[in-house]
Design a protein around this motif. Sequence first.
Motif, PDB file in Angstrom:
ATOM      1  N   ASP A 292      -2.129  -3.020   6.418  1.00 61.34           N
ATOM      2  CA  ASP A 292      -0.881  -2.980   6.562  1.00 61.34           C
ATOM      3  C   ASP A 292       0.250  -3.717   5.726  1.00 61.34           C
TER       4      ASP A 292
ATOM      5  N   CYS B 162       2.638  -2.203  -1.206  1.00 64.45           N
ATOM      6  CA  CYS B 162       2.718  -1.003  -2.226  1.00 64.45           C
ATOM      7  C   CYS B 162       4.031  -0.318  -1.841  1.00 64.45           C
ATOM      8  N   LEU B 163       4.391  -0.153  -0.939  1.00 65.65           N
ATOM      9  CA  LEU B 163       5.563   0.519  -0.607  1.00 65.65           C
ATOM     10  C   LEU B 163       6.834  -0.048  -1.227  1.00 65.65           C
ATOM     11  N   GLU B 164       6.935  -1.330  -1.215  1.00 63.10           N
ATOM     12  CA  GLU B 164       8.118  -2.067  -1.452  1.00 63.10           C
ATOM     13  C   GLU B 164       7.884  -1.817  -3.025  1.00 63.10           C
TER      14      GLU B 164
ATOM     15  N   SER C  62      -0.390  -2.156   2.317  1.00 65.48           N
ATOM     16  CA  SER C  62       0.519  -0.943   2.400  1.00 65.48           C
ATOM     17  C   SER C  62       2.024  -1.169   2.042  1.00 65.48           C
ATOM     18  N   ARG C  63       2.543  -2.074   2.726  1.00 60.87           N
ATOM     19  CA  ARG C  63       3.968  -2.348   2.765  1.00 60.87           C
ATOM     20  C   ARG C  63       4.188  -2.899   1.539  1.00 60.87           C
TER      21      ARG C  63
END
Length: 153
Positions: free
Chosen positions: A145, A151-153, A148-149
């Motif tokens: 998680d 990567c998303l940021e 993933s965060r």
Amino acid sequence: DRDGLQRAFEAVKQAQATNLDDVRRRLETSQNESNMKEISMLRNHVIEVAERVIRAEQKEQDSRNASLALEQQLEAVRTDAEHYKQQMDLANERAESMQKTQIADKERIEELKEKFESLGSAWRSKAIELRTSEAKRVELQLKLDKTSRSCLE
């Protein structure tokens, strides 16, 4: 006087005969009375002896009856004792069987305890492994998680 003497002699002879008959009758009467008394005494004695014999026979019969009754009671006691012995033997066999069953049950309980303890240890180990795996999964999930965060940021 010869005739007178002869008559006197005959009279004396007759008187003696009469006296002799009288004495003989009295003697016979006396002897008969004596015989009757003796017969009566003998009869009484015979009756007394017969009564004693009857009493002795009755005592003997009573004794035989009592002996028979005692033998019957003894046989009943023997029968009861044999029955009691059989019951005791059966009770002892049952007690031995129960004791063997109890020993077998205790052994089985010990085996089951050991298995349960072994299973308990195995379950605890599995539970610890499962918790550890769950904790690692949660940790990896958190990392995922987080990654993933990131990567998303």
